[in-house]
Design an enzyme around this catalytic site. Structure first.
Site, PDB file in Angstrom:
ATOM      1  N   LYS A   1     -47.712  40.955  21.306  1.00 40.86           N
ATOM      2  CA  LYS A   1     -46.400  40.635  20.748  1.00 40.86           C
ATOM      3  C   LYS A   1     -46.488  40.455  19.224  1.00 40.86           C
ATOM      4  O   LYS A   1     -47.575  40.471  18.646  1.00 40.86           O
ATOM      5  CB  LYS A   1     -45.846  39.381  21.427  1.00 40.86           C
ATOM      6  CG  LYS A   1     -45.630  39.541  22.938  1.00 40.86           C
ATOM      7  CD  LYS A   1     -44.778  40.747  23.302  1.00 40.86           C
ATOM      8  CE  LYS A   1     -44.138  40.653  24.664  1.00 40.86           C
ATOM      9  NZ  LYS A   1     -45.063  40.850  25.795  1.00 40.86           N
TER      10      LYS A   1
HETATM   11  C1  LIG Z   1     -44.441  40.339  27.296  1.00 41.18           C
HETATM   12  C2  LIG Z   1     -43.149  40.182  27.969  1.00 41.18           C
HETATM   13  C3  LIG Z   1     -42.907  39.176  28.915  1.00 41.18           C
HETATM   14  C4  LIG Z   1     -43.979  38.278  29.440  1.00 41.18           C
HETATM   15  O1  LIG Z   1     -44.734  37.654  28.478  1.00 41.18           O
HETATM   16  P1  LIG Z   1     -46.261  37.206  28.780  1.00 41.18           P
HETATM   17  O2  LIG Z   1     -46.535  36.269  27.665  1.00 41.18           O
HETATM   18  O3  LIG Z   1     -47.105  38.433  28.715  1.00 41.18           O
HETATM   19  O4  LIG Z   1     -46.274  36.548  30.097  1.00 41.18           O
HETATM   20  C5  LIG Z   1     -41.638  39.061  29.443  1.00 41.18           C
HETATM   21  N1  LIG Z   1     -40.655  39.890  29.071  1.00 41.18           N
HETATM   22  C6  LIG Z   1     -40.841  40.878  28.186  1.00 41.18           C
HETATM   23  C7  LIG Z   1     -39.698  41.750  27.798  1.00 41.18           C
HETATM   24  C8  LIG Z   1     -42.100  41.075  27.622  1.00 41.18           C
HETATM   25  O5  LIG Z   1     -42.296  42.082  26.779  1.00 41.18           O
END
Ligand SMILES: *Cc1c(COP(=O)(O)O)cnc(C)c1O
Length: 397
Positions: A186
């Site tokens: 992210k």
């Molecule tokens: C990455 C992501 C998640 C989940 O996040 P994690 O920290 O990997 O559990 C949920 N929704 C979206 C749209 C994502 O890209």
């Protein structure tokens, strides 16, 4: 989404603060922690940055979604409207809450459309989760107005969009709650982490408690705390929060760099006939983690992905063919292949998730390619990338 690209002295220094005290837990140990409260500081700075009253960190974005859903009172049997283009975690969290995901069409923002949501509403609809995919936004003002009119809970999955905004207001701050992820791919990362943000103090109190076995977090004697509600353990550790705190302080620099790099590539691509771009309801608020464009048809989309790969333009995603982000490839979900029976399977009217038809979404997703925007490109690398991209795409359209 370059969180993984940057880990420097600032992150190391924050982590060292924690290592030197040995207090890896975010609560208690007031004397031993030498004044370091990394999770708490991160929450304060994140709330200020996003212009919301409260932020609560969790162990992941998925944990944040589950926590937000519980804190908003979404549970067994409730229908929750979701998009077919998202990371599958959005859907998992609805299922884990015992609720029923109901899919609605996306539009050329590549996010849920207000029209799609409206067509999917039933008397059992409790909430809507628009997902601000790939760093940019849904038509969130219209979606909020629709939810208000219909009395539906708006919960934003802004996991991919920290720092993005719509007309100056942070994504994630429009609904009853918003969720963020700080996993390693992210925009900023904690290693693993997430956050629930809200302006609603009741939602905040419930989220804060739910993520820590219902603890009320009143007073400094953890053993004497009351349990407000039944919860679980969705806590972040101080080590992870420390990394995220350093990364959050780099967010503006990250956004500036991404926006500059994206603009350079997009400007060059605009000269290619036959290519269209994803609709951005507020281009200034785009966090610019990806550049997403549409080819004329599926065949030429597949050819473009191949051509880009052959000239070394990495980080290009054709989500239609990828098995994590678009419903078409979620074979395990189509049949609800789970390790134990899910609550939705006990309902008399459990939907057949293998036969969901979303023709408008398919028609968009089959032609969409997203190109990852990185922070570390030198000027020469960026130019080389632009030249290679333009010539590869001109050979296909
Ligand atoms: C990455 C992501 C998640 C989940 O996040 P994690 O920290 O990997 O559990 C949920 N929704 C979206 C749209 C994502 O890209």
């Amino acid at each position: 989404m370059p969180g993984f690209e940057i880990f420097g002295d600032e992150e190391r220094s924050q982590v060292n603060d924690v290592l030197e005290t040995g207090v890896l837990f975010r609560y208690g140990f007031d004397g031993a922690r030498n004044g370091h409260w990394k999770a708490r500081d991160f929450e304060t700075e994140l709330a200020r940055r996003l212009g919301v009253a409260h932020a609560h960190l969790c162990a992941s974005g998925t944990a944040a979604l589950s926590t937000a859903m519980a804190a908003c009172g979404i549970g067994a049997g409730d229908e929750v409207i979701v998009p077919p283009f998202t990371f599958v975690a959005t859907i998992e969290s609805v299922l884990m809450a015992g609720a029923v995901p109901v899919f609605a069409e996306i539009d050329d923002t590549l996010c849920l459309s207000p029209e799609g949501i409206e067509a999917a509403v039933t008397p059992a609809t409790r909430a809507v989760i628009p997902v601000h995919m790939c760093g940019s936004m849904a038509r969130i003002d219209e979606i909020k107005a629709l939810c208000d009119r219909k009395g539906l809970i708006l919960l934003e999955d802004a996991c991919q969009s920290v720092g993005a905004s719509y007309r100056g207001k942070a994504l994630g701050s429009f609904g009853k709650a918003g969720c963020f992820s700080f996993d390693p791919v992210k925009t900023i990362t904690c290693g693993e982490g997430g956050a629930v943000v809200t302006d609603d103090s009741d939602v905040y109190v419930a989220a804060d408690a739910y993520a820590d076995h219902g603890h009320d977090h009143i007073g400094s004697d953890r053993g004497a705390e009351d349990h407000l509600i039944i919860g679980g353990n969705y806590r972040i550790s101080e080590l992870n929060a420390a990394v995220g705190l350093a990364q959050l302080r780099k967010l503006d620099w990250i956004l500036d760099t991404q926006r500059r790099n994206k603009t350079a590539i997009k400007t060059a691509m605009q000269a290619i006939d036959g290519i269209a771009f994803r609709q951005l309801p507020d281009p200034d608020g785009d966090s610019a983690t990806f550049l997403t464009f549409f080819m004329p048809d599926l065949q030429r989309t597949r050819a473009a992905v191949k051509a880009l790969g052959e000239v070394g333009v990495d980080g290009c995603f054709h989500w239609f063919d990828n098995n994590w982000h678009y419903i078409r490839k979620w074979d395990h979900f189509h049949t609800l292949r789970a390790s134990a029976r899910l609550a939705v399977q006990t309902l008399p009217n459990c939907p057949d998730f293998g036969s969901i038809a979303l023709p408008a979404s398919d028609a968009l997703m089959e032609r969409a390619i997203s190109m990852q925007i990185k922070l570390g490109w030198t000027g020469a690398q960026l130019q080389q990338r632009i030249d290679a991209t333009v010539s590869a795409l001109k050979g296909v359209v």
